[in-house]
Design a protein around this motif. Structure first.
Motif, short mmCIF file in Angstrom:
data_model
loop_
_atom_site.label_atom_id
_atom_site.label_comp_id
_atom_site.label_asym_id
_atom_site.label_seq_id
_atom_site.Cartn_x
_atom_site.Cartn_y
_atom_site.Cartn_z
N TRP A 26 -7.20 0.16 -4.47
CA TRP A 26 -7.32 1.44 -3.79
C TRP A 26 -7.59 1.14 -2.32
O TRP A 26 -8.50 0.38 -1.99
CB TRP A 26 -8.48 2.26 -4.35
CG TRP A 26 -8.22 2.89 -5.68
CD1 TRP A 26 -7.11 2.79 -6.44
CD2 TRP A 26 -9.14 3.72 -6.40
NE1 TRP A 26 -7.26 3.51 -7.60
CE2 TRP A 26 -8.49 4.10 -7.60
CE3 TRP A 26 -10.43 4.19 -6.16
CZ2 TRP A 26 -9.10 4.92 -8.55
CZ3 TRP A 26 -11.03 4.99 -7.09
CH2 TRP A 26 -10.38 5.36 -8.28
N HIS A 27 -6.81 1.75 -1.44
CA HIS A 27 -6.99 1.62 0.00
C HIS A 27 -7.51 2.96 0.52
O HIS A 27 -6.83 3.97 0.40
CB HIS A 27 -5.66 1.30 0.69
CG HIS A 27 -5.01 0.03 0.26
ND1 HIS A 27 -4.92 -1.08 1.09
CD2 HIS A 27 -4.40 -0.34 -0.90
CE1 HIS A 27 -4.28 -2.06 0.46
NE2 HIS A 27 -3.96 -1.63 -0.74
N LYS A 43 0.88 -1.17 0.00
CA LYS A 43 0.00 0.00 0.00
C LYS A 43 0.91 1.21 0.00
O LYS A 43 1.63 1.47 0.96
CB LYS A 43 -0.89 0.00 1.24
CG LYS A 43 -1.74 1.25 1.42
CD LYS A 43 -2.50 1.20 2.73
CE LYS A 43 -3.28 2.49 2.95
NZ LYS A 43 -3.98 2.50 4.27
N ASP A 44 0.89 1.98 -1.08
CA ASP A 44 1.82 3.08 -1.27
C ASP A 44 1.03 4.37 -1.46
O ASP A 44 -0.07 4.35 -2.01
CB ASP A 44 2.68 2.83 -2.51
CG ASP A 44 3.99 3.58 -2.51
OD1 ASP A 44 4.73 3.49 -1.52
OD2 ASP A 44 4.29 4.26 -3.52
N PRO A 45 1.58 5.51 -1.01
CA PRO A 45 0.88 6.78 -1.28
C PRO A 45 0.74 7.02 -2.78
O PRO A 45 1.71 6.86 -3.54
CB PRO A 45 1.79 7.83 -0.63
CG PRO A 45 2.61 7.08 0.37
CD PRO A 45 2.80 5.72 -0.21
N ALA A 46 -0.44 7.42 -3.19
CA ALA A 46 -0.66 7.70 -4.61
C ALA A 46 0.13 8.91 -5.06
O ALA A 46 0.47 9.03 -6.25
CB ALA A 46 -2.15 7.90 -4.88
N SER A 47 0.42 9.80 -4.13
CA SER A 47 1.15 11.01 -4.48
C SER A 47 1.94 11.50 -3.28
O SER A 47 1.42 11.52 -2.16
CB SER A 47 0.18 12.10 -4.95
OG SER A 47 0.86 13.29 -5.27
N LEU A 48 3.18 11.86 -3.51
CA LEU A 48 4.04 12.50 -2.53
C LEU A 48 4.73 13.68 -3.20
O LEU A 48 4.88 13.69 -4.43
CB LEU A 48 5.10 11.53 -1.99
CG LEU A 48 4.64 10.41 -1.07
CD1 LEU A 48 5.81 9.48 -0.77
CD2 LEU A 48 4.06 10.96 0.22
N PRO A 49 5.15 14.68 -2.44
CA PRO A 49 5.88 15.79 -3.08
C PRO A 49 7.08 15.32 -3.90
O PRO A 49 7.37 15.89 -4.96
CB PRO A 49 6.32 16.64 -1.89
CG PRO A 49 5.29 16.38 -0.84
CD PRO A 49 4.93 14.92 -1.01
N GLY A 85 -4.73 7.58 -0.38
CA GLY A 85 -4.81 9.03 -0.51
C GLY A 85 -6.03 9.42 -1.31
O GLY A 85 -5.99 9.41 -2.55
N ASP A 86 -7.11 9.79 -0.63
CA ASP A 86 -8.39 9.99 -1.32
C ASP A 86 -8.35 11.08 -2.37
O ASP A 86 -8.93 10.92 -3.45
CB ASP A 86 -9.49 10.29 -0.29
CG ASP A 86 -9.88 9.06 0.50
OD1 ASP A 86 -10.25 8.05 -0.12
OD2 ASP A 86 -9.83 9.11 1.74
N THR A 87 -7.69 12.19 -2.09
CA THR A 87 -7.70 13.26 -3.09
C THR A 87 -7.00 12.82 -4.37
O THR A 87 -7.47 13.12 -5.48
CB THR A 87 -7.01 14.53 -2.54
OG1 THR A 87 -5.70 14.20 -2.07
CG2 THR A 87 -7.82 15.12 -1.41
N ALA A 88 -5.91 12.06 -4.23
CA ALA A 88 -5.21 11.57 -5.42
C ALA A 88 -6.00 10.47 -6.12
O ALA A 88 -6.08 10.44 -7.34
CB ALA A 88 -3.82 11.08 -5.04
#
Length: 292
Positions: free
Chosen positions: A205-206, A164-170, A191-194
């Motif tokens: 999707w988690h 489970k990985d963040p959909a978006s990071l800086p 990450g719901d917004t992504a």
């Protein structure tokens, strides 16, 4: 033992009564509704479920209640703990209570290096042989950012089957699904917004918001799988709620507030030290009220 760290995985909050006790009826209703709406599985006692705030008996009741309410759909369990000993105990208890798999972050008092991460996951694999594990990657919070090479090693060790990985990071706004897939594991994004806003395709999707608005999230996920067309109203509403939740800076507390607005009464999470501001509460009410 089978697992399904694919599709839409809903992460319900753990609803609380005013005295701080767990509202098992409320939890079971969230699980049953998510599954009946088309979610492919649920994950309890992870971040959205405030899993580290409950004792062993409470955790056991949550897992057993979720398994009963899911009606055969996969129920995975977050097993973060303040020590390897605690993680192993929680892993054993979750599988004994009927969990389909484990969601495990590399949590520790100090950030772990790769050798320590491998040792932690090896201990879990030894304690619950055959139990599928999803590596919960939380680099911002935990100071560990799993590499594809380490994931491949954990897969070869025989425990990790998914990430489970963040959909978006800086540092990587576009995500890295292809790189993680090369490790031979199922790749899920959070990450719901992504996710709602257009994250790259992934195996799963988690999401905590999906447990509160499963019908809309299922529609958006299915539209994305089909190629992106459809579910525009649901997508716009979910994106508005996701932005409002993120804007509070206290996402778990905000999810409890959204749950109450959508008909699941709950006190704030136990670990919430600071309540939402009146402005945050108003933003959440406004976003939820726009439900199509």
């Amino acid at each position: 033992m089978t697992s399904a760290f694919t599709g839409l995985l809903a992460y319900p909050i753990t609803p609380l009564a005013e005295d701080g006790s767990i509202d098992l009826d409320g939890l079971e209703a969230l699980v049953a509704t998510a599954v009946s709406a088309g979610a492919d599985g649920v994950v309890v006692l992870a971040t959205s479920g405030s899993g580290v705030s409950f004792d062993d008996d409470e955790r056991d009741a949550v897992v057993r209640g979720a398994v009963a309410a899911a009606g055969g759909a996969p129920v995975h369990v977050g097993t973060a703990g303040e020590s390897a000993h605690r993680v192993v105990a929680r892993a054993r208890a979750a599988i004994h209570a009927g969990a389909s798999g484990l969601v495990l972050p590399p949590f520790a008092y100090l950030p772990l290096d790769d050798a320590e991460v491998r040792a932690l996951f090896a201990r879990v694999a030894t304690a619950v042989p055959g139990a599928p594990v999803c590596f919960y990657n939380k680099p911002v919070q935990l100071g560990v950012d799993v590499s594809p090479d380490l994931l491949a090693t954990l897969r070869d060790d025989g425990s990790v089957v998914a990430v489970k990985d963040p959909a978006s990071l800086p540092s990587r706004p576009g995500g890295r699904v292809p790189e993680l897939r090369a490790a031979g594991v199922a790749v899920g994004l959070s990450g719901d917004t992504a996710l709602v806003g257009g994250a790259e395709p992934a195996d799963a999707w988690h999401t905590g918001l999906a447990a509160l608005a499963p019908a809309e999230y299922v529609a958006v996920r299915q539209a994305r799988v089909r190629g992106g067309a459809g579910a525009d109203d649901a997508r716009a509403w979910l994106l508005g709620v996701a932005h409002a939740v993120a804007g509070t800076g206290r996402p778990v507390t905000a999810l409890h507030a959204v749950a109450a607005l959508l008909g699941t009464p709950t006190a704030p999470p136990r670990d919430a030290l600071v309540p939402l501001t009146p402005a945050d509460e108003a933003a959440l009410r406004d976003a939820v009220a726009r439900r199509p």
